[in-house]
Design a protein around this motif. Sequence first.
Motif, PDB file in Angstrom:
ATOM      1  N   ILE A 102      53.713  55.438  34.811  1.00  0.00           N
ATOM      2  CA  ILE A 102      53.578  57.055  35.176  1.00  0.00           C
ATOM      3  C   ILE A 102      54.473  57.767  34.839  1.00  0.00           C
ATOM      4  N   ARG A 103      55.907  57.358  34.823  1.00  0.00           N
ATOM      5  CA  ARG A 103      57.075  57.966  34.567  1.00  0.00           C
ATOM      6  C   ARG A 103      56.892  58.447  32.980  1.00  0.00           C
TER       7      ARG A 103
ATOM      8  N   HIS B 196      63.022  61.571  38.430  1.00  0.00           N
ATOM      9  CA  HIS B 196      63.347  60.034  38.828  1.00  0.00           C
ATOM     10  C   HIS B 196      64.729  59.829  38.562  1.00  0.00           C
TER      11      HIS B 196
ATOM     12  N   SER C 140      54.539  52.242  38.115  1.00  0.00           N
ATOM     13  CA  SER C 140      55.682  53.374  38.229  1.00  0.00           C
ATOM     14  C   SER C 140      56.265  53.626  36.998  1.00  0.00           C
TER      15      SER C 140
ATOM     16  N   GLU D  72      48.346  58.763  39.179  1.00  0.00           N
ATOM     17  CA  GLU D  72      47.805  57.774  39.873  1.00  0.00           C
ATOM     18  C   GLU D  72      46.364  58.007  39.823  1.00  0.00           C
TER      19      GLU D  72
ATOM     20  N   GLU E 129      52.997  62.737  40.079  1.00  0.00           N
ATOM     21  CA  GLU E 129      52.870  61.567  40.210  1.00  0.00           C
ATOM     22  C   GLU E 129      51.444  61.110  40.891  1.00  0.00           C
TER      23      GLU E 129
END
Length: 838
Positions: free
Chosen positions: A395-396, A602, A392, A417, A413
């Motif tokens: 990816i951010r 986020h 996570s 992936e 996002e």
Amino acid sequence: MAYAALSSLMHTLQQLLQPNQRLVCGSCIPQQHIESTYQSLSALQVFLEEATKEAKDIETRKSLEKRIRDVVYKVEYRVDSRLRSVIVADCGDDRERACKAFNEELQEVEKEVDSLKKEVIQIEFNKHGSKSAELATTSSSSRRYAIEQYTVVGMEDDFINILDRLTAQTHDLTVISVVGMGGIGKTTLARKAYDDSSIRYRFDTHAWVTVSENYNERQVLLDVIISISRDRTDESYETMSTDQLAEIVYKGLKGRRFLIIIDDLWSTEAWDQMQRLFPNDNNKSRILLTTRLNYVADYASPDFPPHSMSFLSLDDSWNLFTEMLFKEDLCPLLLQKIGKHIIQQCRGLPLSIVVIAGILGKMDPTHDNWKKIEENLNSFFGFPEDMEINVSKLIRLWIAEQFIKARSYRRLEEVAEEYLQDLIDRSLILAGKRRANGRMRTCKIHDLLRQLCIIEAHNENVVHAMNANVPMFSEAINDQRRVIVPFDIKEKHVYPTTHSSVLTSMTRTFIFTKYSDLDFTERFCSIVSQFKLLKVLDVYNVRCDFSCVIPKLIHLRYVAANIDEAPSLAKLWNLQSIILRNFASKDLHLPQEIWTMSEIRHLDIRWSIHMPNPLAAESHNSIEEQPLFLNNLQTLVLCSSPYLVEILRRTPYLNKLTVLDESRHSDCPAILDPLSLLQELETLTIEADLGSDPMILSRDIFPPNLKQLKLSYTTLQWEDMVVLANLPNLEVLKAYSAFEGTYWRLNEDVVFQKLKYLRLQYGSLERWEATNDNFPMLEQLLLYGFRKLEEIPQSIGEIMILKLIQIERCSAAAVTSAKKIQQEQESWGNYGLQVRII
């Protein structure tokens, strides 16, 4: 990295073209210059996309990419610098002068980028004008070979030998050593044995720890504890000493038949510290360790000869290579000779074969492509590293760095992936731990790729990892695009303030990876704030108040930090990820301007940091008289507040939500009331306070797309499970002290249609009545801490796809019924159900 540099600059220009840009007045934005520059950059981006698909002229392409990257870096620096001057300038003459300078700069930038575009077009024209088409003698250029999971080709005898040693009848604690060079398959062999169903069933407790060359005793202890005590996390042990942790491990293993895998042991000293952890209860416990060093293997297991891994034969090497690349097809005749020569250079080392196959699998299978790989074999060989990377967070960071290209109707996002999965398919990244829904929680990087990245980063000036022997903030990081600090920083690592003038604004990313508790915080923060054009700041591991630093870094896209005060966000126009931890002992409230930050994707503000009232923010919004929405927000972690309904009403596209009910204020609405507003929500976590009032469930509370639900201390009744059964897409349900009552009965009309994973922890449940029809899709049932449970419903075992029943710290009756379920299933020929008693 030219592509990423282009993406970053294009993103900045694209934001300036947005209507109602709140920080830069429209009259100061020369849109025609921005649009023209953006179009030229887009053309260069298309060129790079097409160039990467071509295998020929690699050196020419790299030279041209470097040319593009260098120009774009300089242009971005100028644009960001001038833009910063505009944003920080007060209204009046300063603002007017800054806007004028920005306008003039953009005109010059437009000319330079256009000139670069024409230069590239001319080079491309000259190249393609005389280029002859390559004859594709094998499959078409669109063909791609899927790389399967690494199999144990050529290791069948090794595997049988290890199984025999693990299941030998000796009652003493036995240490089994597997020795061989890096990349030869030791870890693969150990993993296959560790995951074997007959082995898992034989032992009560299992743990896997990776030691590596730099032995970290505390981390090893934590890894074992987490494996054998699943109810707690690393955070529970932060204040404990090493001796206290060692005692927990010893007591946790005492009396149990355990299997411990110790992967990649490098020294006898490390073994001396580790072996005291393992009690010998004469119950057939086993330790399987892997090492590259014969003397370590002999030392750890003096009574039993180590199992030595041998290299693969040429035939086995070729079989592994072709199985990965071509599955059941034959290697094309044209490629067999060069392919066998490539494999011969791998010298029987499985990892080298896997990596080379992964690289070739993403290329067109032409003789020229394979020839280039053959000529550069030395640069491809390497060994795997062991650090697990949080997917996570990765990816951010990718999104913040503009590494991810947007696709229509797809969340960034999701695209990221897919990028990660593509790297896994190439055998360059390894999948690590999995979430309950099967998606990746962590991943690992092959040392091969790490070494290639280090070399490429050095050549391309992409990232600089600080050396503990060289002071920080010195000439060592002058002109570095990205700076990573991989050690615990001390004052001796920092130059005096008088030397800070050497800092430039070229640095865009600044990341700490190790925990640091500073006693020179003011000077440190002052120096960090001089990286004026930072776009990524990750200092979450530094115990230092950054609330005064954050507002100065107006170009930030990603920030993770500790704060003592709520930072001003008024000028941070581009933030995407905000991760803040309250460093103070008081409640903090974010400023109202957060509701105007439309780029946020986020937001993690637990630890008594609160969101402001959106209604108040709207009343003070001078830009437009309409509601403020955070339409890009994907994940949100926050404390419950009186404004929760209005907050969630303005975050309609949330994918993941965590609500922490820390306050227990009487004016806070029920946590569940606004959830029906979130039609896109897939993952929901609710953590209520211990002793909170009971929650009230109704059929219409939860959004229809909810797939994962975690409840803690919600004081629900078992009868409320009927409401959860009505969720049409629920796949994962975790409940931690969430339900009260001694009796849980599921009628035949209560069906969890898609539930695959059910984890229940703690409660006073005594009787549980259910059938296999209540859970038709259940794959994993995990029960923890039910001391009074009389029985697990026997018909649960009749669920055809059930793979695991795990019982931990439950009543003896629950354990007996679980074993009875397994025995009954085996009597019917079903050996696929694993019952794990912890």
